[in-house]
Design a protein around this motif. Structure first.
Motif, PDB file in Angstrom:
ATOM      1  N   ASN A 113      29.452  25.663  42.759  1.00 13.82           N
ATOM      2  CA  ASN A 113      30.906  25.842  42.825  1.00 13.82           C
ATOM      3  C   ASN A 113      31.386  26.557  44.080  1.00 13.82           C
ATOM      4  N   GLY A 114      30.463  27.067  44.898  1.00 14.62           N
ATOM      5  CA  GLY A 114      30.880  27.824  46.075  1.00 14.62           C
ATOM      6  C   GLY A 114      31.152  29.282  45.724  1.00 14.62           C
ATOM      7  N   GLY A 115      31.090  30.150  46.717  1.00 17.21           N
ATOM      8  CA  GLY A 115      31.281  31.571  46.480  1.00 17.21           C
ATOM      9  C   GLY A 115      32.720  31.941  46.186  1.00 17.21           C
ATOM     10  N   LYS A 116      32.904  32.964  45.366  1.00 14.79           N
ATOM     11  CA  LYS A 116      34.233  33.450  45.010  1.00 14.79           C
ATOM     12  C   LYS A 116      34.298  34.949  45.250  1.00 14.79           C
ATOM     13  N   GLY A 117      35.454  35.542  44.966  1.00 12.52           N
ATOM     14  CA  GLY A 117      35.612  36.978  45.116  1.00 12.52           C
ATOM     15  C   GLY A 117      35.894  37.384  46.549  1.00 12.52           C
ATOM     16  N   SER A 118      35.950  38.689  46.796  1.00 11.82           N
ATOM     17  CA  SER A 118      36.235  39.214  48.125  1.00 11.82           C
ATOM     18  C   SER A 118      35.458  40.503  48.339  1.00 11.82           C
ATOM     19  N   LEU A 119      35.393  40.963  49.571  1.00 13.76           N
ATOM     20  CA  LEU A 119      34.645  42.181  49.893  1.00 13.76           C
ATOM     21  C   LEU A 119      35.274  43.419  49.274  1.00 13.76           C
ATOM     22  N   THR A 120      36.571  43.389  48.988  1.00  7.04           N
ATOM     23  CA  THR A 120      37.255  44.551  48.410  1.00  7.04           C
ATOM     24  C   THR A 120      37.305  44.504  46.888  1.00  7.04           C
ATOM     25  N   GLY A 121      36.676  43.494  46.281  1.00 11.68           N
ATOM     26  CA  GLY A 121      36.628  43.417  44.829  1.00 11.68           C
ATOM     27  C   GLY A 121      37.844  42.748  44.224  1.00 11.68           C
ATOM     28  N   ILE A 122      38.088  43.032  42.949  1.00  8.82           N
ATOM     29  CA  ILE A 122      39.184  42.393  42.217  1.00  8.82           C
ATOM     30  C   ILE A 122      40.518  42.711  42.878  1.00  8.82           C
ATOM     31  N   SER A 123      41.344  41.686  43.042  1.00  4.17           N
ATOM     32  CA  SER A 123      42.637  41.835  43.711  1.00  4.17           C
ATOM     33  C   SER A 123      43.647  42.503  42.791  1.00  4.17           C
ATOM     34  N   ILE A 124      44.416  43.435  43.342  1.00  6.01           N
ATOM     35  CA  ILE A 124      45.474  44.102  42.584  1.00  6.01           C
ATOM     36  C   ILE A 124      46.678  43.172  42.499  1.00  6.01           C
ATOM     37  N   GLY A 125      47.153  42.963  41.267  1.00  9.03           N
ATOM     38  CA  GLY A 125      48.266  42.049  41.074  1.00  9.03           C
ATOM     39  C   GLY A 125      48.783  42.116  39.658  1.00  9.03           C
ATOM     40  N   ALA A 126      49.149  40.945  39.118  1.00 10.29           N
ATOM     41  CA  ALA A 126      49.738  40.896  37.780  1.00 10.29           C
ATOM     42  C   ALA A 126      48.729  41.262  36.693  1.00 10.29           C
ATOM     43  N   SER A 127      47.462  40.870  36.883  1.00  9.43           N
ATOM     44  CA  SER A 127      46.461  41.098  35.839  1.00  9.43           C
ATOM     45  C   SER A 127      45.777  42.453  35.941  1.00  9.43           C
ATOM     46  N   VAL A 128      45.719  43.022  37.158  1.00  7.87           N
ATOM     47  CA  VAL A 128      45.036  44.299  37.371  1.00  7.87           C
ATOM     48  C   VAL A 128      45.914  45.213  38.212  1.00  7.87           C
ATOM     49  N   THR A 129      46.224  46.401  37.688  1.00  4.51           N
ATOM     50  CA  THR A 129      47.005  47.375  38.446  1.00  4.51           C
ATOM     51  C   THR A 129      46.077  48.235  39.297  1.00  4.51           C
ATOM     52  N   SER A 130      46.648  48.998  40.208  1.00  6.24           N
ATOM     53  CA  SER A 130      45.841  49.879  41.056  1.00  6.24           C
ATOM     54  C   SER A 130      45.134  50.940  40.222  1.00  6.24           C
ATOM     55  N   THR A 131      45.807  51.428  39.182  1.00  8.19           N
ATOM     56  CA  THR A 131      45.194  52.424  38.297  1.00  8.19           C
ATOM     57  C   THR A 131      43.992  51.836  37.569  1.00  8.19           C
ATOM     58  N   GLN A 132      44.137  50.607  37.091  1.00  6.16           N
ATOM     59  CA  GLN A 132      43.032  49.953  36.390  1.00  6.16           C
ATOM     60  C   GLN A 132      41.851  49.716  37.334  1.00  6.16           C
TER      61      GLN A 132
END
Length: 216
Positions: A113-132
């Motif tokens: 499927n090819g690589g996913k994700g990023s070097l900084t980890g899970i992206s902050i957005g609607a599903s994950v807040t900065s606190t989480q």
């Protein structure tokens, strides 16, 4: 406590003894939770295999915690339980096996499927807040520390070495370095490749949390 008492005296023995036992209780709780999650995951995989992936197959971890805790209490009554050499061999084979399976499946998933994700980890957005994200990062450090909890049994390991006292420490230093390097390589590969394979949707349970229910 004998080790503490041979190096310290007075109030220091009681102080470090409390830390030692608190750490032991924490590790025991950690293993109980981890084992219950594993047993629950095995039942979930069996449920999916029998009824299909559309069924939620949810269950409580509490009964498994009780079962594992009971087994711990029973095994702790066996004298010289830590001297059983074949048990250590079984544990090593089991650890390498499940780590290798998880790593291999993650590599295969990445290739397909090819690589996913990023070097900084899970992206902050609607599903994950900065606190989480901060909280999850702290949980990750806790998982890393839990993976290196073998320090509690170093004395027992050293006690089984068939060598005169002066050379025991040298053997233990070499064994500890080798074990830490090997553990780090395997767990870092599993963690990193699991994230590359599934990106932000990766589960904390590499083998049972996602997509790896078949082959059963």
């Amino acid at each position: 406590m004998d080790v503490v008492r041979s190096n310290l005296d007075g109030a220091k023995v009681a102080f470090y003894g409390m830390i030692q036992y608190a750490n032991l209780v924490g590790v025991a709780i950690g293993y109980t939770i981890a084992s219950s999650i594993s047993m629950k995951a095995i039942r979930r995989a069996r449920c999916f295999h029998t009824h299909g992936h559309a069924k939620p197959c949810s269950s409580s971890s509490i009964p498994y915690m009780i079962v594992f805790g009971t087994v711990q209490i029973i095994f702790s009554q066996i004298s010289d339980f830590n001297q059983i050499s074949w048990l250590s061999i079984v544990v090593v084979i089991m650890s390498f096996t499940y780590s290798s399976i998880g790593l291999s499946l993650s590599i295969a998933q990445t290739i397909s499927n090819g690589g996913k994700g990023s070097l900084t980890g899970i992206s902050i957005g609607a599903s994950v807040t900065s606190t989480q994200k901060v909280w999850h990062s702290l949980q990750a450090f806790d998982d890393i520390a839990f993976a290196y909890s073998f320090s509690n049994i170093l004395i027992e390991i050293q006690d089984t070495i068939k060598a005169p006292p002066p050379s025991k420490s040298k053997v233990m230093q070499k064994a500890t370095r080798l074990s830490v390097v090997t553990t780090t390589i395997f767990y870092m590969l599993c963690g990193c490749m699991g994230y590359v394979a599934f990106g932000d949707t990766v589960s904390d349970n590499l083998l049972m949390g996602f997509g790896f229910y078949e082959p059963f």
